[in-house]
Design a protein around this motif. Structure first.
Motif, short mmCIF file in Angstrom:
data_model
loop_
_atom_site.label_atom_id
_atom_site.label_comp_id
_atom_site.label_asym_id
_atom_site.label_seq_id
_atom_site.Cartn_x
_atom_site.Cartn_y
_atom_site.Cartn_z
N ASP A 150 -79.09 -70.73 31.93
CA ASP A 150 -78.56 -69.65 31.10
C ASP A 150 -77.15 -69.29 31.52
OD1 ASP A 150 -78.94 -67.37 29.14
OD2 ASP A 150 -78.55 -66.25 30.98
N LYS A 151 -76.87 -69.31 32.81
CA LYS A 151 -75.56 -68.92 33.32
C LYS A 151 -74.52 -70.02 33.12
CE LYS A 151 -73.14 -67.60 37.58
NZ LYS A 151 -73.28 -67.38 39.04
N GLU A 152 -74.86 -71.26 33.46
CA GLU A 152 -73.88 -72.33 33.52
C GLU A 152 -73.94 -73.29 32.33
OE1 GLU A 152 -74.39 -74.20 37.32
OE2 GLU A 152 -73.40 -72.54 38.38
N GLY A 153 -75.08 -73.37 31.66
CA GLY A 153 -75.19 -74.24 30.49
C GLY A 153 -75.63 -75.66 30.78
N TYR A 154 -75.97 -75.95 32.03
CA TYR A 154 -76.44 -77.30 32.37
C TYR A 154 -77.29 -77.28 33.63
CZ TYR A 154 -73.14 -77.74 36.27
OH TYR A 154 -72.48 -77.57 37.46
N LEU A 155 -78.09 -78.34 33.81
CA LEU A 155 -78.88 -78.57 35.02
C LEU A 155 -78.72 -80.03 35.41
CD1 LEU A 155 -82.20 -76.72 34.05
CD2 LEU A 155 -80.54 -75.95 35.78
N PHE A 156 -78.66 -80.30 36.70
CA PHE A 156 -78.49 -81.65 37.21
C PHE A 156 -79.67 -82.00 38.12
CE2 PHE A 156 -76.34 -84.70 40.24
CZ PHE A 156 -76.26 -85.74 39.32
N PHE A 157 -80.24 -83.20 37.90
CA PHE A 157 -81.39 -83.67 38.65
C PHE A 157 -81.05 -85.01 39.30
CE2 PHE A 157 -82.77 -81.11 35.09
CZ PHE A 157 -83.71 -80.25 35.63
#
Length: 262
Positions: free
Chosen positions: A12-19
């Motif tokens: 919600d804060k940054e607009g992305y997730l990295f795995f």
């Protein structure tokens, strides 16, 4: 895969997730080999740079079994279902190459801006997922994000048909500069098999690959089923018209296929 409350807050804060390294070395290598086969095909779906090297292969899930299975892998589909709070269909599927020395730029853009303007997608209830098929480094044309830019809605853009062989709604420099000043500029890098999920409103780009290293990333663009496109101005293999909800396969669907090809 279920996203944690902390991951949901980060998205919600940054607009992305990295795995990092979500998929195995074997799975990534198998898909990379399949991508190389696809790039050799003479099909309308395979777009090339102005010098002839492959730029992107659209709709690979419709003519390649490996990419078909990736397109229904639960570790890709479940997080997006969670983020969008609903079933999803495949709006677009791309296997993007950045060839050594010759891989061209992707200008600053928002994907939803294009989907709204050209495909009549009603709202930005859509996400992108990228799976690295090569190690992505600072040297070989990584994806660059402007964190938090997804909170600004659809930003100013112009239709660019000159920079590369692929037309794109390019965000203007003043807007990009202001967004970067507000939220920074990041380039997630990692090993082959890593995965990234990002909002369709997140402003992003990638520089040319002038290194001697390959950089291939598969992108799935998933849209909530009730938010499907309403205009059909582009070929079906660019903006899909099958709005059927994707049913996730088993977690081992891809590795089983890879092992059967050994």
């Amino acid at each position: 895969m279920q996203l944690s409350p902390e991951q949901l807050a980060q998205f919600d804060k940054e607009g992305y997730l990295f795995f990092p390294e979500l998929f195995s070395v074997e799975e990534a290598a198998f898909l990379k080999a399949e991508a190389e086969k696809i790039y050799q095909l003479e099909r309308a779906e395979v777009w090339r740079e102005k010098n002839g090297v492959a730029r992107t292969a659209f709709a690979a899930h419709t003519y390649n079994e490996g990419f078909k299975r990736l397109g229904a892998h639960p570790d890709l589909i479940r997080p997006v279902q969670q983020l969008l709070d609903g079933d999803v269909y495949m709006h677009q599927y791309k296997v993007n190459a950045k060839a050594p020395f010759d891989g061209s730029v992707w200008q600053w853009h928002q994907d939803y801006g294009t989907w709204h303007r050209q495909d009549g997608m009603p709202t930005p209830r859509a996400m992108n997922i990228g799976v690295f098929l090569d190690d992505v480094t600072a040297a070989n044309g990584p994806l660059i994000f402007l964190p938090g830019s997804h909170k600004h809605g659809v930003v100013n853009a112009k239709y660019d048909i000159e920079t590369t062989g692929y037309p794109l709604w390019e965000c203007d420099r003043a807007t990009v500069a202001a967004l970067a000043k507000a939220g920074g500029c990041v380039a997630p890098t990692g090993k082959a098999g890593s995965m990234i999920v990002f909002s369709s409103l997140l402003v992003h780009a990638s520089p040319p690959n002038i290194s001697p290293l390959d950089r291939t990333i598969v992108y799935l663009s998933l849209c909530e089923t009730s938010n499907h496109i309403t205009e059909f101005n582009r070929p079906e293999w660019i903006a899909h018209r099958d709005f059927t909800a994707i049913q996730p396969l088993a977690k081992d669907c891809l590795i089983k296929l890879a092992q059967s090809k050994d």
